[in-house]
Design a protein around this motif. Sequence first.
Motif: not given
Length: 267
Positions: A2, A55, A58, A60
């Motif tokens: 992230s 994830a 995304r 993350t």
Amino acid sequence: MSTLAKVGPHIGFRIIGLANGDNPAAQVQAARRQRKMTQQGVASRAGISVPTMRAVERGTASIAALTSVLTVLAPKAREAMLVRAHWQERRDVRFTPPEVVEWVTTSFGLISIDPAGDHRSFVPAERVLTEADDGLATLWAGRLAFVNPPFSDLTRWIGRCCDAWDRREVEMIVGLFPARTETTTFRERVFGVADVLLMPRRLSFYDEHRIKMLPAPFALMICIWGAQRDRVLDFAARTGALVLWASDAAKAPSAGHDSETGLLPKA
């Protein structure tokens, strides 16, 4: 990951050998879809769980998870920071792309002088000042100066553009620079004086053999002194650039000078 997604665009990080995307997560998702693979299929081959695969897409997941996915989707992929190091090795042999030259001449007219020039470049200036001629010290003259300077000496070249404009050595200046808007020179001498166009994408310059290089690993801006508003708009339409008008900046508030805005009004 992230954190990487947030800072990547500002430090020039991207993954070479993977699909296009604004960040590594978007690149992974695009690459998986191009290969018509499911998240479950990639996760199985990468040795990670499906939730971890989600994830990754995304932005993350951990860097370790991203690395595992890359071994499946793009085993030869590498980070573009390596490209940055290679690009910097030849940073001062970097000719303006022909399409940019065409945009400049179409919107603003013939180029009178290229003060940071090279006779091998694509810039059709009436007068070319090479490194030996020293455009930093030599007087400029003519209607339009186009400046794509050595980025290793950027501050002095932007300052030279400002000096040339203050002295009216030329009627108009179009400068192609890295978008380093945090510098003192930009804030004190360019912003509010020149129209600034933020380019929408990174440009691929050309080397001394006129061979196209990899895209520059940073954003670029065009600073324009002395052009008519309709000509600036024409250039912006051709390039898709975002315009920061000098007149708007001069009217904006500034700390220490205007109680509401803080910007020193344009003289």
